[in-house]
Write a protein that holds these residues in place. Structure first.
Motif, mmCIF file in Angstrom:
data_model
loop_
_atom_site.group_PDB
_atom_site.id
_atom_site.type_symbol
_atom_site.label_atom_id
_atom_site.label_comp_id
_atom_site.label_asym_id
_atom_site.label_seq_id
_atom_site.Cartn_x
_atom_site.Cartn_y
_atom_site.Cartn_z
ATOM 1 N N SER A 69 47.851 66.709 78.221
ATOM 2 C CA SER A 69 47.446 67.669 77.190
ATOM 3 C C SER A 69 47.742 67.147 75.783
ATOM 4 N N PRO A 70 46.846 67.394 74.853
ATOM 5 C CA PRO A 70 47.062 66.952 73.473
ATOM 6 C C PRO A 70 48.367 67.497 72.874
ATOM 7 N N HIS A 71 48.728 68.704 73.235
ATOM 8 C CA HIS A 71 49.966 69.302 72.709
ATOM 9 C C HIS A 71 51.183 68.493 73.163
ATOM 10 N N ARG A 72 51.225 68.135 74.430
ATOM 11 C CA ARG A 72 52.342 67.343 74.956
ATOM 12 C C ARG A 72 52.383 65.978 74.276
ATOM 13 N N LEU A 73 51.239 65.337 74.169
ATOM 14 C CA LEU A 73 51.193 63.997 73.592
ATOM 15 C C LEU A 73 51.532 64.002 72.101
ATOM 16 N N LEU A 74 51.225 65.082 71.424
ATOM 17 C CA LEU A 74 51.575 65.207 70.009
ATOM 18 C C LEU A 74 53.092 65.168 69.810
ATOM 19 N N HIS A 75 53.820 65.838 70.678
ATOM 20 C CA HIS A 75 55.267 65.978 70.524
ATOM 21 C C HIS A 75 56.082 64.918 71.259
ATOM 22 N N LYS A 76 55.426 64.125 72.105
ATOM 23 C CA LYS A 76 56.154 63.167 72.940
ATOM 24 C C LYS A 76 55.454 61.814 72.907
ATOM 25 N N ALA A 77 55.785 61.042 71.896
ATOM 26 C CA ALA A 77 55.131 59.746 71.718
ATOM 27 C C ALA A 77 55.324 58.832 72.927
ATOM 28 N N THR A 78 56.466 58.932 73.584
ATOM 29 C CA THR A 78 56.721 58.068 74.735
ATOM 30 C C THR A 78 55.856 58.423 75.937
ATOM 31 N N LYS A 79 55.112 59.516 75.879
ATOM 32 C CA LYS A 79 54.221 59.917 76.975
ATOM 33 C C LYS A 79 52.763 59.583 76.672
ATOM 34 N N ARG A 80 52.499 58.962 75.532
ATOM 35 C CA ARG A 80 51.111 58.719 75.130
ATOM 36 C C ARG A 80 50.409 57.653 75.951
ATOM 37 N N ASN A 81 51.160 56.809 76.613
ATOM 38 C CA ASN A 81 50.565 55.911 77.599
ATOM 39 C C ASN A 81 50.424 56.757 78.859
ATOM 40 N N VAL A 82 49.310 57.458 78.970
ATOM 41 C CA VAL A 82 49.125 58.465 80.019
ATOM 42 C C VAL A 82 49.160 57.836 81.405
ATOM 43 N N GLU A 83 48.613 56.647 81.544
ATOM 44 C CA GLU A 83 48.647 55.984 82.849
ATOM 45 C C GLU A 83 50.094 55.757 83.294
ATOM 46 N N TRP A 84 50.921 55.223 82.399
ATOM 47 C CA TRP A 84 52.342 55.015 82.714
ATOM 48 C C TRP A 84 53.037 56.351 82.973
ATOM 49 N N SER A 85 52.777 57.326 82.115
ATOM 50 C CA SER A 85 53.420 58.633 82.228
ATOM 51 C C SER A 85 53.075 59.314 83.546
ATOM 52 N N GLU A 86 51.814 59.215 83.944
ATOM 53 C CA GLU A 86 51.393 59.803 85.215
ATOM 54 C C GLU A 86 52.086 59.112 86.387
ATOM 55 N N GLN A 87 52.168 57.785 86.334
ATOM 56 C CA GLN A 87 52.845 57.046 87.399
ATOM 57 C C GLN A 87 54.331 57.406 87.440
ATOM 58 N N ASP A 88 54.941 57.573 86.277
ATOM 59 C CA ASP A 88 56.350 57.972 86.208
ATOM 60 C C ASP A 88 56.548 59.357 86.825
ATOM 61 N N LEU A 89 55.642 60.267 86.512
ATOM 62 C CA LEU A 89 55.698 61.619 87.079
ATOM 63 C C LEU A 89 55.598 61.556 88.605
ATOM 64 N N LEU A 90 54.637 60.809 89.113
ATOM 65 C CA LEU A 90 54.438 60.718 90.564
ATOM 66 C C LEU A 90 55.615 60.035 91.258
ATOM 67 N N SER A 91 56.116 58.968 90.669
ATOM 68 C CA SER A 91 57.232 58.260 91.321
ATOM 69 C C SER A 91 58.511 59.079 91.272
ATOM 70 N N SER A 92 58.709 59.849 90.221
ATOM 71 C CA SER A 92 59.917 60.682 90.160
ATOM 72 C C SER A 92 59.871 61.804 91.193
ATOM 73 N N MET A 93 58.657 62.259 91.539
ATOM 74 C CA MET A 93 58.517 63.279 92.584
ATOM 75 C C MET A 93 58.960 62.728 93.935
ATOM 76 N N GLU A 94 58.742 61.441 94.136
ATOM 77 C CA GLU A 94 59.155 60.815 95.389
ATOM 78 C C GLU A 94 60.633 60.458 95.380
ATOM 79 N N LYS A 95 61.139 60.085 94.231
ATOM 80 C CA LYS A 95 62.514 59.579 94.121
ATOM 81 C C LYS A 95 63.554 60.686 93.999
ATOM 82 N N TYR A 96 63.214 61.782 93.318
ATOM 83 C CA TYR A 96 64.187 62.837 93.019
ATOM 84 C C TYR A 96 63.679 64.204 93.478
#
Length: 186
Positions: free
Chosen positions: A122-149
């Motif tokens: 979402s544009p709102h999330r990306l506006l406030h979280k520069a480290t999430k703007r690489n959406v491909e990386w951010s999505e992979q991080d989200l998916l891997s954290s679901m498996e890890k934690y």
């Protein structure tokens, strides 16, 4: 004073709900990425230096708020329930505020993974979280954290007196903020 901890997995809506809660209460929002984004131009949050600095800044802000005349604070956090360190961190931060007479309230958010993946872009999330703007990386991080934690609690695992769990898959941030305000009389 009220100290509201909004926790849940990435892209569940913690910051956005916190922003809406800030609008309808006299509490200030301190979302977890405020310190991550401050430190990230120098050290990644995953490095020892990055973690140390993020935790140092958060601790200093918590201490100053806890002893201030502010009516309270809203803080967001990704809590890994299978990590002893995260349980200890929540206990430590809660104890700091409780030692100053604050009421600590726990708000757990959960949402379906498909909804979280959409919110992650979402544009709102990306506006406030520069480290999430690489959406491909951010999505992979989200998916891997679901498996890890385990990023949501088991039923009955949290026994804190002031606790609410909200599935916000189909709820607006404004509606969720209203539920929180009503539950904790903010």
């Amino acid at each position: 004073m009220k100290f509201i901890i909004i926790f849940g997995p990435q892209a569940v809506g913690k910051m956005t709900v916190g922003q809406e809660l800030e609008k309808i209460t006299n509490l200030k929002l301190f979302h977890n990425h405020m310190t991550i984004e401050l430190v990230s131009p120098y050290f990644s949050y995953g490095t020892p230096q990055g973690k140390r600095l993020v935790n140092l800044f958060r601790q200093e802000i918590f201490e100053e708020v806890a002893k201030s005349e502010l009516p309270g604070l809203i803080f967001t956090f990704v809590w890994a329930f299978d990590m002893k360190e995260d349980w200890e961190y929540i206990r430590k931060v809660s104890a700091l505020f409780e030692s100053r007479g604050a009421e600590v309230c726990y708000v757990e958010l959960e949402a379906e993974p498909t909804e979280r993946l959409e919110r992650n872009k979402s544009p709102h999330r990306l506006l406030h979280k520069a480290t999430k703007r690489n959406v491909e990386w951010s999505e992979q991080d989200l998916l891997s954290s679901m498996e890890k934690y385990r990023l949501n609690s088991e039923p009955g695992e949290i026994t804190h007196e002031h606790y609410i769990r909200i599935n916000n898959t189909d709820k607006s941030p404004k509606d969720v903020a209203q539920l929180i305000q009503d539950r904790f009389k903010l």
